[in-house]
Scaffold this motif. Structure first.
Motif, short mmCIF file in Angstrom:
data_model
loop_
_atom_site.label_atom_id
_atom_site.label_comp_id
_atom_site.label_asym_id
_atom_site.label_seq_id
_atom_site.Cartn_x
_atom_site.Cartn_y
_atom_site.Cartn_z
N ASP A 97 43.46 -25.97 55.41
CA ASP A 97 42.37 -25.84 54.45
C ASP A 97 41.04 -25.87 55.20
N GLU A 99 38.06 -26.05 54.14
CA GLU A 99 37.07 -26.95 53.55
C GLU A 99 37.37 -28.41 53.86
N LYS A 100 38.65 -28.72 54.01
CA LYS A 100 39.08 -30.10 54.29
C LYS A 100 40.34 -30.04 55.12
#
Length: 214
Positions: A97, A99-100
């Protein structure tokens, strides 16, 4: 290493105010400041949030539990107890991911082994991670409490999985654990004797460790 103390001493009030505002405690803060009441009230409130205030105890490192979580990258342990912070690969649709890339949570061994997320103070000033995507698709990671140490999240062909790489004693190492020895002090200003990084050499898989002192 001085950055740890800078973050814990200078920035804590700013972050604490934002946290208290979000939790409807802003009036308590304002009354404290306006009335020139001791900031011990604020520290007491945050102590309940952080749940870590007994830094006079030290753990026996060789007796600490070794977590083995799904998609575990590495883990962090510290005085005064066996509670452990786990850094776990975060996947979305069979890819990291962006974003994270890393999930972070506690295994509270001292509380029956329950899993628990980081609180605000822990996330922003101690155990949290910032990241940026590199040109080759890897991720550069930085621990909130020690941003001088660059870590790299990368896919390891030899192990057929993602790992976190660090430079330890001039070796490229697959990071397994960070241990923080605390000899006293307080929650906001701990006396840190050293950080110990440990992992395995990417070429030989030999164990490599290094202690970083303040």
């Amino acid at each position: 290493m001085a950055e740890i103390h800078y973050l814990w001493k200078k920035e804590v009030l700013m972050h604490a105010l934002a946290f208290l505002q979000q939790h409807a405690l802003h009036n308590v803060w304002l009354n404290t400041i306006k009335g020139s009441i001791s900031v011990i009230l604020l520290f007491s409130a945050l102590r309940l949030i952080a749940q870590e205030n007994d830094f006079d105890k030290q753990v026996a490192v060789d007796k600490l539990p070794v977590p083995n979580e799904h998609r575990q990258l590495f883990y962090l342990q510290r005085d005064p107890d066996e509670n452990t912070v786990v850094y776990q690969l975060n996947m979305e649709n069979n890819a990291v991911d962006p974003e994270k890339p890393v999930n972070i949570y506690w295994i509270r061994y001292a509380e029956g082994g329950k899993r628990k997320g980081l609180n605000f103070v822990q996330q922003t000033m101690a155990y949290g991670i910032s990241h940026k995507i590199l040109e080759n698709g890897d991720f550069e990671l930085r621990l909130a409490a020690y941003r001088q140490l660059p870590l790299r999240l990368s896919y390891c062909q030899k192990r057929k999985k993602h790992v976190v790489l660090a430079t330890i004693n001039n070796h490229e190492v697959i990071l397994d654990r960070i241990f923080v020895r605390i000899t006293g002090g307080s929650m906001f200003s701990p006396d840190i004797a050293y950080f110990e990084l440990s992992g395995r050499d990417t070429a030989t898989l030999a164990r490599v460790t290094q202690r970083i002192k303040p």
